[in-house]
Design an enzyme around this catalytic site. Structure first.
Site, PDB file in Angstrom:
ATOM      1  N   ASP A  46       0.836  -1.204   0.000  1.00  0.00           N
ATOM      2  CA  ASP A  46       0.000   0.000   0.000  1.00  0.00           C
ATOM      3  C   ASP A  46       0.871   1.254   0.000  1.00  0.00           C
ATOM      4  O   ASP A  46       0.367   2.377  -0.077  1.00  0.00           O
ATOM      5  CB  ASP A  46      -1.012  -0.009   1.159  1.00  0.00           C
ATOM      6  CG  ASP A  46      -0.350  -0.062   2.518  1.00  0.00           C
ATOM      7  OD1 ASP A  46       0.891  -0.150   2.578  1.00  0.00           O
ATOM      8  OD2 ASP A  46      -1.081  -0.021   3.534  1.00  0.00           O
ATOM      9  N   SER A  47       2.202   1.055   0.021  1.00  0.00           N
ATOM     10  CA  SER A  47       3.126   2.176  -0.202  1.00  0.00           C
ATOM     11  C   SER A  47       2.831   2.839  -1.547  1.00  0.00           C
ATOM     12  O   SER A  47       3.259   3.966  -1.790  1.00  0.00           O
ATOM     13  CB  SER A  47       4.585   1.699  -0.165  1.00  0.00           C
ATOM     14  OG  SER A  47       4.768   0.609  -1.052  1.00  0.00           O
ATOM     15  N   LYS A  85      -1.039  -9.521   2.759  1.00  0.00           N
ATOM     16  CA  LYS A  85      -0.258  -9.062   3.928  1.00  0.00           C
ATOM     17  C   LYS A  85      -1.106  -8.119   4.758  1.00  0.00           C
ATOM     18  O   LYS A  85      -1.820  -7.280   4.207  1.00  0.00           O
ATOM     19  CB  LYS A  85       1.027  -8.374   3.454  1.00  0.00           C
ATOM     20  CG  LYS A  85       1.844  -7.767   4.590  1.00  0.00           C
ATOM     21  CD  LYS A  85       3.258  -7.449   4.177  1.00  0.00           C
ATOM     22  CE  LYS A  85       3.433  -6.128   3.457  1.00  0.00           C
ATOM     23  NZ  LYS A  85       3.039  -4.943   4.213  1.00  0.00           N
ATOM     24  N   GLU A  95      -0.931  -5.605   8.350  1.00  0.00           N
ATOM     25  CA  GLU A  95      -0.064  -4.995   9.362  1.00  0.00           C
ATOM     26  C   GLU A  95      -0.626  -5.221  10.763  1.00  0.00           C
ATOM     27  O   GLU A  95      -1.838  -5.145  10.972  1.00  0.00           O
ATOM     28  CB  GLU A  95       0.033  -3.480   9.132  1.00  0.00           C
ATOM     29  CG  GLU A  95       0.868  -3.116   7.928  1.00  0.00           C
ATOM     30  CD  GLU A  95       0.980  -1.606   7.725  1.00  0.00           C
ATOM     31  OE1 GLU A  95       0.713  -0.834   8.668  1.00  0.00           O
ATOM     32  OE2 GLU A  95       1.335  -1.212   6.598  1.00  0.00           O
ATOM     33  N   ASP A 145      -1.202  -6.096  -0.248  1.00  0.00           N
ATOM     34  CA  ASP A 145      -1.502  -5.528   1.073  1.00  0.00           C
ATOM     35  C   ASP A 145      -2.992  -5.326   1.282  1.00  0.00           C
ATOM     36  O   ASP A 145      -3.675  -4.785   0.400  1.00  0.00           O
ATOM     37  CB  ASP A 145      -0.849  -4.140   1.188  1.00  0.00           C
ATOM     38  CG  ASP A 145       0.439  -4.162   1.981  1.00  0.00           C
ATOM     39  OD1 ASP A 145       0.715  -5.153   2.675  1.00  0.00           O
ATOM     40  OD2 ASP A 145       1.182  -3.161   1.886  1.00  0.00           O
ATOM     41  N   GLU A 192       9.699  -4.264   9.851  1.00  0.00           N
ATOM     42  CA  GLU A 192      10.031  -2.938   9.290  1.00  0.00           C
ATOM     43  C   GLU A 192      10.615  -2.014  10.354  1.00  0.00           C
ATOM     44  O   GLU A 192      10.028  -1.827  11.439  1.00  0.00           O
ATOM     45  CB  GLU A 192       8.769  -2.302   8.679  1.00  0.00           C
ATOM     46  CG  GLU A 192       9.073  -0.913   8.110  1.00  0.00           C
ATOM     47  CD  GLU A 192       8.038  -0.384   7.130  1.00  0.00           C
ATOM     48  OE1 GLU A 192       7.054  -1.091   6.837  1.00  0.00           O
ATOM     49  OE2 GLU A 192       8.229   0.760   6.662  1.00  0.00           O
TER      50      GLU A 192
HETATM   51  O1  KIV Z   1       3.659  -1.122   1.507  1.00  0.00           O
HETATM   52  C1  KIV Z   1       4.796  -1.570   1.347  1.00  0.00           C
HETATM   53  O2  KIV Z   1       5.453  -1.374   0.308  1.00  0.00           O
HETATM   54  C2  KIV Z   1       5.363  -2.373   2.435  1.00  0.00           C
HETATM   55  C3  KIV Z   1       6.832  -2.640   2.403  1.00  0.00           C
HETATM   56  C4  KIV Z   1       7.609  -1.411   2.580  1.00  0.00           C
HETATM   57  C5  KIV Z   1       7.217  -3.713   3.347  1.00  0.00           C
HETATM   58  O3  KIV Z   1       4.657  -2.777   3.290  1.00  0.00           O
END
Ligand code: KIV
Length: 271
Positions: free
Chosen positions: A52-53, A121, A123, A91, A187
């Site tokens: 989600d970056s 994924k 968090e 994510d 992280e």
């Molecule tokens: O959102 C993302 O790109 C991430 C990575 C930085 C691990 O969670």
């Protein structure tokens, strides 16, 4: 294109656990679209993360909090099209699994179902998140955990800072392994703590800004390519300077158009 080495590709969660047991370092890079996914699928990188970056990297937002489930689905489908055989992790974004177990499970199932991701994924490791993860794993969804700096909680964590609460992080890592995660992102964790977590669990740990003692590493592809000259966080590496390459190419194009060099006879069509 076939893999370039004899190393077995990661297809399923148990391949990750076996790779760790064999002492192989795992590598993950972010991808947000089909073009980059296609390029990375031809490299030796083990897996692609549709993080989600993308909210900050491609949408230009200040944080990941505004990224929606629909946007994660859109980008993950593009990545899957570009990398049909790679391990692709998507994510679950902020507010898609924090309200109830039922909502989290439904959203996790839909993210996998509608995108053909290999895994999702999430968090954090609070009670609700652990319940969501257990239910998803029971339903057949491979889940990667993510602790340390949890960017979706940066407001309550006091910003994007290194995490040092060793006992809490160890507890979270054990709980996520017990809940059924096949791997954990660590992280921005102080390196000794990341080593202690890696020693305490059997599943692979994938570090970002957490030192060399994890089972593997993940980085944001735009960072390693140097696509943003103004953003160079300490934890990353820069293996190319594409910002300069892009700007030089754009300037050459402008110059050639202005000087009447482009288009030339090869780019023009005769009747
Ligand atoms: O959102 C993302 O790109 C991430 C990575 C930085 C691990 O969670």
């Amino acid at each position: 294109m076939p893999f370039l080495t004899a190393v077995k590709p990661l297809r399923y969660p148990h391949d990750w656990i076996r790779a760790r047991a064999e002492g192989r370092k795992l590598t993950v890079l972010t991808a947000y679209d089909a073009t980059m996914a296609r390029l990375l699928a031809r490299s030796k990188v083990d897996a692609l993360l549709v993080g989600d970056s993308l909210g900050m990297i491609v949408q230009g937002k200040r944080s990941t909090l505004q990224v929606t489930l629909a946007e994660m689905m859109y980008h993950t489908r593009m990545v899957r099209r570009g990398a049909p055989d790679h391990f692709v992790i998507a994510d679950l974004p902020f507010a898609s699994f924090q309200t109830s177990r039922r909502t989290g499970v439904e959203n996790g199932l839909q993210l996998l179902k509608k995108t053909e991701a290999s895994a999702i994924k999430l968090e954090g490791a609070n009670r609700l998140t652990l319940k969501v993860i257990r239910a998803l794993v029971d339903a057949g969804v491979p889940v990667m955990g993510h602790i340390g700096l949890e960017p979706q909680s940066y407001l309550t964590m006091g910003g994007f800072r290194v995490q040092r609460a060793t006992d809490t992080l160890l507890e979270k890592a054990r709980a996520l392994e017990e809940a059924g995660c096949f791997a954990l992102v660590l992280e921005l964790i102080e390196r000794k703590t990341a080593e202690a977590i890696t020693a305490a669990i059997q599943i692979p740990t994938i570090g970002i800004g957490s030192g060399p003692g994890t089972s593997g590493q993940v980085l944001v592809t735009h960072d390693i390519l140097g696509l943003d000259p103004d953003f160079r966080p300490r934890h990353t590496a820069r293996y190319a300077n594409l910002a300069e390459t892009v700007q030089n190419a754009a300037n050459q194009y402008v110059r050639e158009v202005e000087e009447g060099i482009f288009p030339g006879p090869e780019q023009s069509f005769s009747p």
